[in-house]
Design a protein around this motif. Structure first.
Motif, PDB file in Angstrom:
ATOM      1  N   GLY A  64       0.811  -1.208   0.000  1.00 10.33           N
ATOM      2  CA  GLY A  64       0.000   0.000   0.000  1.00 10.33           C
ATOM      3  C   GLY A  64       0.844   1.257   0.000  1.00 10.33           C
ATOM      4  N   HIS A  65       1.890   1.275   0.821  1.00  9.02           N
ATOM      5  CA  HIS A  65       2.798   2.431   0.837  1.00  9.02           C
ATOM      6  C   HIS A  65       3.472   2.608  -0.530  1.00  9.02           C
ATOM      7  CE1 HIS A  65       2.892   1.339   5.266  1.00  9.02           C
ATOM      8  NE2 HIS A  65       2.561   2.618   5.301  1.00  9.02           N
ATOM      9  N   LEU A  66       3.898   1.493  -1.110  1.00  4.22           N
ATOM     10  CA  LEU A  66       4.619   1.575  -2.378  1.00  4.22           C
ATOM     11  C   LEU A  66       3.712   2.093  -3.488  1.00  4.22           C
ATOM     12  CD1 LEU A  66       6.692  -1.726  -2.124  1.00  4.22           C
ATOM     13  CD2 LEU A  66       7.271   0.577  -1.310  1.00  4.22           C
ATOM     14  N   ALA A  67       2.428   1.770  -3.409  1.00  4.12           N
ATOM     15  CA  ALA A  67       1.474   2.327  -4.373  1.00  4.12           C
ATOM     16  C   ALA A  67       1.389   3.845  -4.235  1.00  4.12           C
ATOM     17  CB  ALA A  67       0.102   1.690  -4.178  1.00  4.12           C
ATOM     18  N   PHE A  77      -1.852  10.406   0.270  1.00  2.00           N
ATOM     19  CA  PHE A  77      -2.265   9.623   1.431  1.00  2.00           C
ATOM     20  C   PHE A  77      -3.203   8.509   0.972  1.00  2.00           C
ATOM     21  CE2 PHE A  77      -1.133  13.743   3.032  1.00  2.00           C
ATOM     22  CZ  PHE A  77      -0.577  13.520   4.283  1.00  2.00           C
ATOM     23  N   GLY A  78      -3.254   7.433   1.748  1.00  2.00           N
ATOM     24  CA  GLY A  78      -4.136   6.330   1.426  1.00  2.00           C
ATOM     25  C   GLY A  78      -5.525   6.525   2.009  1.00  2.00           C
ATOM     26  N   LYS A  79      -6.536   6.029   1.294  1.00  2.00           N
ATOM     27  CA  LYS A  79      -7.910   6.134   1.768  1.00  2.00           C
ATOM     28  C   LYS A  79      -8.218   5.151   2.895  1.00  2.00           C
ATOM     29  CE  LYS A  79     -10.464   8.024  -2.174  1.00  2.00           C
ATOM     30  NZ  LYS A  79     -11.615   7.781  -3.073  1.00  2.00           N
ATOM     31  N   LYS A  80      -7.326   4.211   3.179  1.00  2.00           N
ATOM     32  CA  LYS A  80      -7.598   3.302   4.292  1.00  2.00           C
ATOM     33  C   LYS A  80      -7.796   4.093   5.582  1.00  2.00           C
ATOM     34  CE  LYS A  80      -4.521   0.956   6.600  1.00  2.00           C
ATOM     35  NZ  LYS A  80      -4.896   1.203   8.018  1.00  2.00           N
ATOM     36  N   LEU A 131      -5.456   8.001  -2.351  1.00  7.39           N
ATOM     37  CA  LEU A 131      -5.343   6.816  -3.195  1.00  7.39           C
ATOM     38  C   LEU A 131      -6.161   5.674  -2.604  1.00  7.39           C
ATOM     39  CD1 LEU A 131      -3.787   6.061  -5.804  1.00  7.39           C
ATOM     40  CD2 LEU A 131      -2.067   4.989  -4.335  1.00  7.39           C
ATOM     41  N   GLU A 132      -6.791   4.897  -3.483  1.00 10.78           N
ATOM     42  CA  GLU A 132      -7.628   3.791  -3.038  1.00 10.78           C
ATOM     43  C   GLU A 132      -6.834   2.793  -2.200  1.00 10.78           C
ATOM     44  OE1 GLU A 132     -10.836   3.696  -3.396  1.00 10.78           O
ATOM     45  OE2 GLU A 132     -10.889   5.507  -4.629  1.00 10.78           O
ATOM     46  N   THR A 133      -7.537   2.132  -1.292  1.00 17.56           N
ATOM     47  CA  THR A 133      -6.913   1.179  -0.377  1.00 17.56           C
ATOM     48  C   THR A 133      -6.394  -0.042  -1.127  1.00 17.56           C
ATOM     49  OG1 THR A 133      -8.406   1.872   1.389  1.00 17.56           O
ATOM     50  CG2 THR A 133      -7.333  -0.262   1.656  1.00 17.56           C
TER      51      THR A 133
END
Length: 281
Positions: free
Chosen positions: A32-35, A147-150, A174-176
């Motif tokens: 997820g971080h790498l995305a 930032f991630g949407k999670k 960004l989507e989870t």
């Protein structure tokens, strides 16, 4: 890729590189971080990732001391993704004095859900993010942060902070990223035993059930939320909340507004591990 540890060295590394794209993390990186890093690279020539476990956002009983710190492995993964600069300050580098000046977010957004169960959490988040923004963008005239949407509520809090302070920073959500069984990727997944890892998909499944039932519209929302909590509890979880809110402000929707843009959010403990997830619908 450059690895820097002080604010002075970070600003020196950024000199002449234009407006950067920034990904703040606490390390122990996963896909997820790498995305997020790959997305950041789409928006700027220079990508900066920070690795800093922020004491200010942990409550006294939480896992600050045991939170995984894997700097060497993290840097290898970031370099493979084309990250340009890693900012990995020590606590005394980012907080050379006690951080007595803090950013207090709007209670209407920050004292509900995560803020209710983790008092002061978003003050710690906003304070460190504001400081990291100052470190990364202070000498560049602004840029992009991803930032991630999670961490759905966190994303909204940060968006509002940037708007309120008129910061020259574009926030991208960004989507989870998920495992094949639907579990949202999280650094804390590493705490799960093999048996718990199999059980962990129940959180995302329960949010899917809740979203479907809300769209059906036959049962009052509060009753559906209580039923979702009971169903997850019956599977051995200790839920803090399973709820449906309006996407734009995380307030409770009216029962007649079930076709509006909504989000189902959940936080629950499986054994000693607290997981969060969400589903827009």
């Amino acid at each position: 890729m450059q690895i820097v540890h002080t604010i002075e060295d970070l600003r020196h590394a950024l000199a002449g590189r234009g407006r950067p794209a920034f990904v703040p993390t606490m390390g122990n990186l996963h896909a997820g971080h790498l995305a997020l890093v790959r997305e950041a690279r789409r928006h700027a020539d220079t990508t900066v990732a920070s690795i800093f476990v922020n004491r200010l956002q942990f409550l006294p009983h939480e896992d600050f001391d045991s939170y995984p710190r894997t700097l060497q492995d993290d840097c290898e993964q970031l370099e493979a993704q084309g990250c340009g600069i890693v900012f990995a300050p020590k606590e005394q580098d980012l907080y050379p004095q006690p951080q007595t000046y803090k950013v207090q977010p709007d209670a209407a957004l920050a004292d509900i859900l995560e803020g209710q169960f983790r008092p002061g959490f978003f003050t710690g988040v906003c304070t460190v993010v504001m400081k990291l923004f100052a470190c990364v963008f202070g000498s560049t005239g602004g840029g992009v942060a991803v930032f991630g949407k999670k961490d759905y509520q966190q994303l909204l809090v940060i968006r509002h902070m940037v708007q309120q302070f008129a910061l020259p920073i574009s926030i991208i959500g960004l989507e989870t990223e998920r495992a094949t069984d639907g579990l949202a990727l999280s650094s804390r997944n590493a705490y799960l035993s093999a048996e718990q890892r199999t059980q962990a998909r129940a959180l995302s499944q329960q949010l899917q059930w809740l979203a479907h039932q809300v769209r059906e519209g036959a049962v009052p929302l509060a009753q559906l939320e209580a039923q979702a909590m009971a169903q997850l509890s019956a599977q051995g979880w200790q839920p803090d909340y399973l709820t449906v809110r309006q996407r734009h402000d995380l307030q409770c929707p009216a029962d007649h507004a079930r076709q509006a843009p909504l989000v189902a959010l959940g936080a629950a403990r499986l054994g000693g591990t607290r997981l969060i997830d969400n589903l827009e619908f």
